[in-house]
Design an enzyme around this catalytic site. Structure first.
Site, short mmCIF file in Angstrom:
data_model
loop_
_atom_site.label_atom_id
_atom_site.label_comp_id
_atom_site.label_asym_id
_atom_site.label_seq_id
_atom_site.Cartn_x
_atom_site.Cartn_y
_atom_site.Cartn_z
N LYS A 13 0.85 -1.21 0.00
CA LYS A 13 0.00 0.00 0.00
C LYS A 13 0.88 1.25 0.00
O LYS A 13 2.08 1.17 0.27
CB LYS A 13 -0.91 -0.02 1.23
CG LYS A 13 -0.15 0.01 2.56
CD LYS A 13 -1.04 -0.43 3.72
CE LYS A 13 -0.28 -0.34 5.03
NZ LYS A 13 -1.00 -0.98 6.13
N TYR A 50 15.65 29.90 10.59
CA TYR A 50 14.37 30.51 10.96
C TYR A 50 14.15 30.45 12.47
O TYR A 50 14.48 29.44 13.11
CB TYR A 50 13.21 29.75 10.31
CG TYR A 50 13.02 30.03 8.84
CD1 TYR A 50 12.87 31.33 8.36
CD2 TYR A 50 12.97 28.98 7.92
CE1 TYR A 50 12.67 31.57 7.02
CE2 TYR A 50 12.78 29.21 6.58
CZ TYR A 50 12.64 30.52 6.13
OH TYR A 50 12.45 30.75 4.79
C1 LIG Z 1 -0.24 -1.96 6.79
C2 LIG Z 1 -0.83 -3.26 7.16
C3 LIG Z 1 -0.02 -4.40 7.30
C4 LIG Z 1 1.48 -4.35 7.25
O1 LIG Z 1 1.95 -3.86 8.49
P1 LIG Z 1 3.49 -3.68 8.81
O2 LIG Z 1 3.51 -3.26 10.23
O3 LIG Z 1 3.99 -2.64 7.89
O4 LIG Z 1 4.15 -4.99 8.59
C5 LIG Z 1 -0.65 -5.62 7.51
N1 LIG Z 1 -2.00 -5.69 7.61
C6 LIG Z 1 -2.80 -4.61 7.51
C7 LIG Z 1 -4.27 -4.76 7.65
C8 LIG Z 1 -2.24 -3.36 7.29
O5 LIG Z 1 -3.03 -2.28 7.21
#
Ligand SMILES: *Cc1c(COP(=O)(O)O)cnc(C)c1O
Length: 388
Positions: A50, A266
């Protein structure tokens, strides 16, 4: 799909002109996935890609994972899933972030599998199945303690006893798996075993990266690693066994020596306590180098007192003053004269500064640093195909 040949692929900005460069070691990515797949056994490992493969690029990550044997992918959004399918048509691709009625035709045409987490979504999906005569598969998300997406355990047990169309996968997500001692882990794993019994014979999945490392876990038949595959820490307070995948470097534009007593940047937040040699580099928060990495003493640093660090000429050097939109400065006074010159690169994270150390200095997590990486970098993808 054809197997991926060894390559060095470049993308993004022209390397002669870019303010920063990202190096993505696809061999390390594959080695990490293979390690996690081994550790997941007897479960199979999928890959969570994702948010454009956590910022690394779906188009570069999916082909090499597919070559390594990965055949199941998880994405958040339908459009991410379409990109995965275009690269790996034979893969199963689950879409985590639910279902809206308008999306159904896209699911039908693409073969993406939705992860459904409410009766609203299940009715939408099975209703459309009934109308079209297509028995399209879906996964069921059950909430065992996260209170985000999914049927409650009670709803799921009731559903298992009465459903006309069963899911192809039952999954849950762990809220505290990165803290192995947290009581919630045990509760979630227990609920998950109850679900597995109720959905006997149906593939099940619980473990994210952290879950894979749990000694006592029975994470079902499918694991879902994300961050550890990309080199991030899976468990808090434990040495990270994963290989670093991403190296971010910024180009140094100018080196100046500023007198003791003046301030830098800044807000004049960095008071120079000695004559200070400053290296100004050409990456800033617009590139995802978070402003919360600003140097010590800046008022917004109330989460972690220490600021970010760079690595240049064999030394760690502290961020000086505030991170700005397009630039960040480092105090290089302690380095030998002439050790650093304009055009050199300073590492912001990678082999010498762990992703998670940089994230901690920002009061954040590796996930946020990776997914914030901007689009002004010169990107290099390295792949020998040897897992080396
Ligand atoms: C993002 C996600 C993962 C992966 O999690 P990590 O901590 O990056 O390994 C697995 N399952 C779901 C439902 C997620 O949203």
């Amino acid at each position: 799909m054809n197997s991926t040949k060894p390559h060095v692929t470049t993308a993004g900005a022209d390397p002669r002109l870019a303010g920063g460069r990202l190096t993505i070691d696809l061999d390390a990515l594959v080695a990490n996935w293979t390690f996690l797949a081994e550790k997941s056994k007897p479960a199979q490992a999928s890959a969570v890609v994702k948010a454009d493969a956590y910022g690394l690029g779906i188009d570069h990550v999916v082909p090499v994972l597919h070559d390594a044997g990965c055949r199941t992918f998880f994405v958040a959004l339908v459009e991410e899933g379409l990109r995965v399918k275009a690269i790996a048509p034979d893969a199963r691709v689950f879409v985590l972030n639910g279902l809206f009625a308008e999306a159904r035709p896209v699911f039908e045409a693409s073969g993406l599998i939705p992860v459904l987490g409410s009766h609203y979504e299940i009715d939408l999906w099975t209703g459309a199945n009934a109308v079209s005569g297509l028995k399209l598969p879906y996964a069921l998300h059950v909430d065992t303690g996260m209170n985000r997406l999914g049927l409650t355990v009670a709803e799921a047990l009731d559903f298992a006893a009465n459903a006309r169309e069963m899911p192809v996968l039952v999954m849950t997500h762990l809220a505290t798996a990165d803290e192995p001692g947290h009581v919630l882990n045990q509760r979630q794993f227990e609920s998950f075993q109850t679900l597995r019994a109720a959905f006997a014979g149906i593939e099940s999945s619980a473990s994210n990266s952290s879950g894979i490392f749990h000694a006592v876990s029975n994470g079902g038949e499918l694991s879902r690693p994300g961050i550890a595959m990309y080199g991030g820490e899976a468990l808090a307070g434990v040495a990270n066994p994963m290989r670093p995948v991403v190296t971010l470097e910024a180009r140094i534009v100018q080196i100046r020596t500023s007198p003791k007593g003046e301030t830098a940047g800044y807000g004049a937040t960095a008071l120079l306590e000695r004559d200070t040699r400053i290296a100004i580099s050409s990456v800033g928060y617009a590139d995802g180098y978070l402003r919360s990495l600003s140097g010590s003493g800046t008022p917004l640093r109330n989460v972690v007192p220490k600021g970010g660090e760079g690595f240049v000429a064999g030394h760690k050097v502290p961020v000086l003053g505030r991170v700005t939109m397009d630039m960040v400065s480092f105090d290089i006074t302690d380095l030998p004269e002439d050790a650093v010159k304009p055009g050199d690169h300073v590492e912001l994270f990678g082999r010498n500064i762990a992703l998670d150390d940089a994230a901690r200095a920002a009061g954040s997590i590796g996930f946020e640093l990776l997914t914030s990486l901007g689009n002004r970098y010169h990107r290099r993808y390295l792949y020998s195909g040897k897992g080396a």
